[in-house]
Motif scaffolding. Structure first.
Motif, PDB file in Angstrom:
ATOM      1  N   PHE A  85       5.559   0.105   1.307  1.00 48.97           N
ATOM      2  CA  PHE A  85       4.140   0.148   1.684  1.00 48.97           C
ATOM      3  C   PHE A  85       3.831   1.352   2.551  1.00 48.97           C
ATOM      4  N   ILE A  86       4.606   1.460   3.626  1.00 53.66           N
ATOM      5  CA  ILE A  86       4.259   2.467   4.628  1.00 53.66           C
ATOM      6  C   ILE A  86       4.505   3.869   4.071  1.00 53.66           C
ATOM      7  N   ILE A  89       1.698   4.643   1.466  1.00 53.81           N
ATOM      8  CA  ILE A  89       0.379   4.864   2.051  1.00 53.81           C
ATOM      9  C   ILE A  89       0.355   6.181   2.805  1.00 53.81           C
ATOM     10  N   LEU A 128      -3.285   2.912  -4.104  1.00 52.68           N
ATOM     11  CA  LEU A 128      -2.072   2.183  -3.717  1.00 52.68           C
ATOM     12  C   LEU A 128      -1.683   1.215  -4.822  1.00 52.68           C
ATOM     13  N   LEU A 132       1.872   0.820  -6.600  1.00 48.86           N
ATOM     14  CA  LEU A 132       2.625  -0.440  -6.613  1.00 48.86           C
ATOM     15  C   LEU A 132       2.888  -0.932  -8.032  1.00 48.86           C
TER      16      LEU A 132
END
Lengths: 204, 226
Positions: A85-86, A89, A128, A132
């Motif tokens: 995620f981090i 992003i 995002l 994903l």
């Protein structure tokens, strides 16, 4: 052939807006005129086209379980996927910042008309979401991931241009006052999504 | 020019503002109606469509958003003067992402089944535009306490719509509320069917559209020009 399949699938069958409802906020807010819709759509295509392959490389060489093996065989057991995620992003945010600077410099009119929604591309869920989905579907090559990113962008572009064209026409119709603007746009999008549901079930 | 100087007498040193002064209270109440994040500001739609099939996940989602929104607002607002403008998006997203990972771990530890139902949407709180939107529009320009209230207020405004939409969808889509059966069997025996269209995502859009219609009908100043 595989690439064409992924491309068509990303545009129509797995359309970011009508099948997954990702990137709705800017889609609804910026679709008042075709001109700004085209601008935002192109920006989204550009960001997706760059960020999905970059995230693919990150995933393949840094994040996936055992992906760090190329550094040294000792790292083969490391699994950094909880960081995805981090990492994703941060990648997306820096690309968006880049796009913001470019647009501000070369198309100031577009920059003012996009307003807060230009920085908000960074949190446009479709970006995002694209990264994903790329991770989830495990595309085999960099080429496939790039084509997927590009296709999703084109799908998003088509959706926002279609909606903005309808909204420009709507200006001449007599809608109940409280429904004007946002309300009718929501209902329109719902109807368009129902139409797009007819693509579901087609396997390529 | 003269009148102007009279109208604004030399300001005494600004008195310390009450924690719940009318202005601050407005920050809390306005997002419920006049500046509702979903129906007026058009922020945070994606998750609103995806998690509202059942009530329980949408309540959890609303709480998660309230927490993340309030605290990331406070953090950003307290460091707003030292963030370089050029890289502000990255800084904001990193803070939001950290908050979301905390919430995600918390949900996994205490309400695992709901966390599984929400799946990627907890992660997608990072990209929930309400949070970024409020950071950009409010926290970057205001003090921590008003930002905190603004975060709570917007979180509640978002939660309100989420709960209403999920209530309609769960009631008509599966005849239940919070997992308890509401529509009795006798009605099903009379030939009533659950409306499976309501569970489809496009219906969520139409329900939100109708909510906007109702809200603007009651609150005429929100009506748009075209």
């Amino acid at each position: 052939m595989e690439h064409v399949n992924i491309f068509i699938k990303a545009i129509f069958i797995e359309n970011m807006i009508f099948a997954y409802f990702l990137g709705m906020c800017s889609y609804l807010a910026i679709s008042k005129t075709v001109k700004s819709a085209v601008g935002l759509g192109l920006a989204v295509i550009f960001v997706l086209l760059i960020s999905v392959p970059v995230c693919y490389l990150l995933e393949k060489y840094v994040l996936k379980a055992g992906a760090l093996e190329w550094v040294s065989p000792d790292f083969a057991t490391i699994d950094l996927s909880f960081l995805s995620f981090i990492m994703f992003i941060a990648t997306i945010a820096s690309i968006v910042q880049l796009v913001e600077m470019i647009v501000e410099k070369y198309a100031p009119a577009l920059y003012t008309s996009l307003g807060i929604f230009l920085p908000l591309i960074a949190v446009n869920c479709s970006i995002l979401g694209g990264a994903l989905f790329m991770q989830e579907r495990e595309y085999a090559t960099l080429g496939e991931a790039t084509v997927f990113g590009f296709g999703s962008g084109v799908g998003w572009f088509l959706a926002i241009v279609a909606l903005s064209a309808i909204r420009e026409k709507l200006r001449y119709s007599n809608i109940p006052a409280p429904l004007r603007g946002l309300g009718i746009t929501f209902i329109l999008t719902g109807l368009m999504a129902i139409a797009f549901m007819s693509f579901m079930g087609i396997t390529l | 020019m003269n009148t102007e100087t009279i109208a604004t007498p030399a300001k005494p040193k600004k008195p310390k503002e009450d924690l719940f002064s009318p202005k601050n209270r407005r920050l809390l109440y306005d997002p419920l109606n006049d500046t509702n994040p979903i129906t007026v500001q058009v922020l945070g739609i994606c998750s609103a469509l995806a998690v509202t099939v059942k009530m329980k996940p949408s309540i959890v989602m609303a709480l998660a958003v309230i927490v993340v929104c309030a605290f990331s607002n406070v953090i950003i607002s307290s460091i707003r003067n030292i963030i370089p403008n050029r890289i502000r998006i990255i800084v904001q997203l990193i803070i939001v992402a950290t908050m979301v990972i905390l919430v995600d771990q918390f949900l996994k530890a205490f309400v695992f089944d709901v966390s599984k139902q929400l799946s990627v949407f907890v992660g997608l709180i990072i990209t929930n535009c309400i949070i970024m939107g409020r950071l950009e529009a409010f926290a970057m320009a205001n003090k921590p306490w008003p930002s905190f209230l603004d975060g709570i207020g917007n979180g509640f405004g978002y939660g309100l719509i989420l709960v209403i939409v999920s209530m309609i969808r769960e009631l008509f889509g599966s005849g239940e509320l919070m997992g308890y059966r509401i529509i009795p069997d006798s009605i099903y025996k009379m030939g009533y069917f659950n409306n499976s269209l309501v569970i489809m995502p496009p219906m969520a859009l139409i329900i939100v559209g109708i909510l906007i219609w109702i809200q603007r009908n009651r609150n005429r100043k929100l009506i748009e020009s075209n």
